[in-house]
Design an enzyme around this catalytic site. Sequence first.
Site, PDB file in Angstrom:
ATOM      1  N   ASP A   1       9.480   8.981   5.771  1.00 35.07           N
ATOM      2  CA  ASP A   1       9.609   8.235   7.032  1.00 35.07           C
ATOM      3  C   ASP A   1       8.750   8.856   8.131  1.00 35.07           C
ATOM      4  O   ASP A   1       8.521  10.065   8.145  1.00 35.07           O
ATOM      5  CB  ASP A   1      11.092   8.218   7.448  1.00 35.07           C
ATOM      6  CG  ASP A   1      11.391   7.122   8.453  1.00 35.07           C
ATOM      7  OD1 ASP A   1      10.545   6.227   8.647  1.00 35.07           O
ATOM      8  OD2 ASP A   1      12.482   7.172   9.051  1.00 35.07           O
TER       9      ASP A   1
ATOM     10  N   HIS B   1       0.402   4.614   7.526  1.00 36.63           N
ATOM     11  CA  HIS B   1       0.768   4.403   6.112  1.00 36.63           C
ATOM     12  C   HIS B   1      -0.339   4.941   5.198  1.00 36.63           C
ATOM     13  O   HIS B   1      -0.072   5.570   4.180  1.00 36.63           O
ATOM     14  CB  HIS B   1       1.001   2.916   5.828  1.00 36.63           C
ATOM     15  CG  HIS B   1       2.165   2.340   6.578  1.00 36.63           C
ATOM     16  ND1 HIS B   1       3.382   2.973   6.647  1.00 36.63           N
ATOM     17  CD2 HIS B   1       2.314   1.191   7.288  1.00 36.63           C
ATOM     18  CE1 HIS B   1       4.217   2.237   7.376  1.00 36.63           C
ATOM     19  NE2 HIS B   1       3.583   1.155   7.780  1.00 36.63           N
TER      20      HIS B   1
ATOM     21  N   GLU C   1      14.971  -3.975   3.062  1.00 35.31           N
ATOM     22  CA  GLU C   1      14.944  -4.307   4.494  1.00 35.31           C
ATOM     23  C   GLU C   1      13.516  -4.321   5.057  1.00 35.31           C
ATOM     24  O   GLU C   1      13.225  -5.029   6.028  1.00 35.31           O
ATOM     25  CB  GLU C   1      15.794  -3.304   5.295  1.00 35.31           C
ATOM     26  CG  GLU C   1      17.289  -3.421   5.078  1.00 35.31           C
ATOM     27  CD  GLU C   1      17.766  -2.910   3.717  1.00 35.31           C
ATOM     28  OE1 GLU C   1      17.071  -2.069   3.105  1.00 35.31           O
ATOM     29  OE2 GLU C   1      18.830  -3.375   3.263  1.00 35.31           O
TER      30      GLU C   1
ATOM     31  N   TRP D   1      11.081  -5.776   3.923  1.00 34.80           N
ATOM     32  CA  TRP D   1      10.494  -7.121   3.819  1.00 34.80           C
ATOM     33  C   TRP D   1      10.561  -7.839   5.162  1.00 34.80           C
ATOM     34  O   TRP D   1       9.809  -8.791   5.398  1.00 34.80           O
ATOM     35  CB  TRP D   1      11.229  -7.961   2.762  1.00 34.80           C
ATOM     36  CG  TRP D   1      10.938  -7.582   1.340  1.00 34.80           C
ATOM     37  CD1 TRP D   1      11.820  -7.075   0.431  1.00 34.80           C
ATOM     38  CD2 TRP D   1       9.681  -7.695   0.640  1.00 34.80           C
ATOM     39  NE1 TRP D   1      11.188  -6.856  -0.775  1.00 34.80           N
ATOM     40  CE2 TRP D   1       9.883  -7.234  -0.679  1.00 34.80           C
ATOM     41  CE3 TRP D   1       8.401  -8.140   1.005  1.00 34.80           C
ATOM     42  CZ2 TRP D   1       8.864  -7.194  -1.637  1.00 34.80           C
ATOM     43  CZ3 TRP D   1       7.391  -8.107   0.057  1.00 34.80           C
ATOM     44  CH2 TRP D   1       7.625  -7.638  -1.242  1.00 34.80           C
TER      45      TRP D   1
ATOM     46  N   LEU E   1       6.288  15.629 -15.252  1.00 33.56           N
ATOM     47  CA  LEU E   1       7.118  15.138 -14.133  1.00 33.56           C
ATOM     48  C   LEU E   1       7.358  13.649 -14.324  1.00 33.56           C
ATOM     49  O   LEU E   1       6.452  12.901 -14.700  1.00 33.56           O
ATOM     50  CB  LEU E   1       6.370  15.347 -12.806  1.00 33.56           C
ATOM     51  CG  LEU E   1       7.044  14.823 -11.533  1.00 33.56           C
ATOM     52  CD1 LEU E   1       8.204  15.736 -11.114  1.00 33.56           C
ATOM     53  CD2 LEU E   1       6.049  14.711 -10.376  1.00 33.56           C
TER      54      LEU E   1
HETATM   55  C1  IPE Z   1      13.479   3.918   4.993  1.00 32.84           C
HETATM   56  O1  IPE Z   1      12.783   4.031   6.182  1.00 32.84           O
HETATM   57  C2  IPE Z   1      12.665   3.174   3.964  1.00 32.84           C
HETATM   58  C3  IPE Z   1      11.515   3.898   3.427  1.00 32.84           C
HETATM   59  C4  IPE Z   1      11.157   5.102   3.713  1.00 32.84           C
HETATM   60  C5  IPE Z   1      10.747   3.162   2.460  1.00 32.84           C
HETATM   61  P1  IPE Z   1      12.918   2.976   7.359  1.00 32.84           P
HETATM   62  O2  IPE Z   1      12.031   3.434   8.442  1.00 32.84           O
HETATM   63  O3  IPE Z   1      12.708   1.603   6.831  1.00 32.84           O
HETATM   64  O4  IPE Z   1      14.458   3.127   7.763  1.00 32.84           O
HETATM   65  P2  IPE Z   1      15.177   2.923   9.156  1.00 32.84           P
HETATM   66  O5  IPE Z   1      14.774   1.560   9.660  1.00 32.84           O
HETATM   67  O6  IPE Z   1      14.699   4.015  10.061  1.00 32.84           O
HETATM   68  O7  IPE Z   1      16.624   3.056   8.864  1.00 32.84           O
HETATM   69  C1  IPE Z   2       7.856   4.992   6.545  1.00 31.39           C
HETATM   70  O1  IPE Z   2       7.323   5.020   7.802  1.00 31.39           O
HETATM   71  C2  IPE Z   2       7.167   4.008   5.627  1.00 31.39           C
HETATM   72  C3  IPE Z   2       7.969   2.842   5.278  1.00 31.39           C
HETATM   73  C4  IPE Z   2       9.181   2.604   5.676  1.00 31.39           C
HETATM   74  C5  IPE Z   2       7.354   1.853   4.420  1.00 31.39           C
HETATM   75  P1  IPE Z   2       7.761   3.984   8.932  1.00 31.39           P
HETATM   76  O2  IPE Z   2       6.825   2.813   8.875  1.00 31.39           O
HETATM   77  O3  IPE Z   2       9.182   3.635   8.826  1.00 31.39           O
HETATM   78  O4  IPE Z   2       7.472   4.843  10.245  1.00 31.39           O
HETATM   79  P2  IPE Z   2       8.331   4.888  11.573  1.00 31.39           P
HETATM   80  O5  IPE Z   2       9.749   5.144  11.190  1.00 31.39           O
HETATM   81  O6  IPE Z   2       8.158   3.565  12.233  1.00 31.39           O
HETATM   82  O7  IPE Z   2       7.733   6.016  12.348  1.00 31.39           O
HETATM   83 MG    MG Z   3      10.859   4.446   9.636  1.00 34.26          MG
END
Ligand code: IPE
Ligand code: IPE
Ligand code: MG
Length: 247
Positions: free
Chosen positions: A24, A41, A71, A73, A135
Amino acid sequence: MSSDRLDRIRLAGDVPSHIAVIMDGNGRWARDRGLPRHVGHREGMKSVREAIEGAVDSGVDILTLFAFSTENWSRPAQEVSALMGLLQLFAKKEGAELRRQGVEVHVLGDLARIDDPTRSAVDEIVSTTRGGTALRLNLMISYGGREEILRAARILAERVAQGSLSVEDIDEDELAGALFTQGAPNPDLLVRTSGEYRISNFMLWQLAYTELHITDVLWPDFDREHLFDAILDFQRRERRFGRVASE
Ligand code: IPE
Ligand code: IPE
Ligand code: MG
């Protein structure tokens, strides 16, 4: 790869056999630099490589990476397609190298929702890397913990309806076997980056007794040394599983 932390991990002994990661903070990493989210990303892909190499070097058996949630999506279409594009790129670019390293890739989630080019790219990396023994890498894509449990309930109900399973025989092993993870060992350690203290619908069944390591590091800044720090943190924990502490 020599690393002081790696030496300390080896001295401490027990390495977590399964590490799961909620990757995240890509969006915040980009925003901090005045860049669009998709750049965060893209940068995060380097950290995926770091985490895989760190897992191989430290002797972890299973690495599970949360790459895209059910979510997610609901994010803007442009961001969703950027993420699917990166997934394709990863699958096309990394297959041969992962095979060389002995990494066996599995892709878990509701893959029916994924577009055809992404689907065939992931199918390809799964077949290219089949048989790797260094792995097991689980990429969780279009994955949601609640959906996974619901799906398992339907699978078991179907078997009861067909007469191949009796209600009395439904136990933890049967349910775990019907999850995407199909009864594979549960994570010993969960790492979440970007300082968020939540599970976000990840592996709800499997994380019941997992140790949690939350770091403020944003995913694109995460490297193998951060993974080693998480392992060292794990090695200091006392896992009790609801029992009393050992004397
Ligand atoms: C969780 O992160 C999903 C992934 C890392 C793929 P999100 O950024 O989507 O979660 P929330 O919205 O902070 O809970
Ligand atoms: C995690 O980074 C990647 C996915 C959830 C796909 P985020 O896109 O959620 O990054 P933040 O949370 O907005 O910083
Ligand atoms: Mg996030």
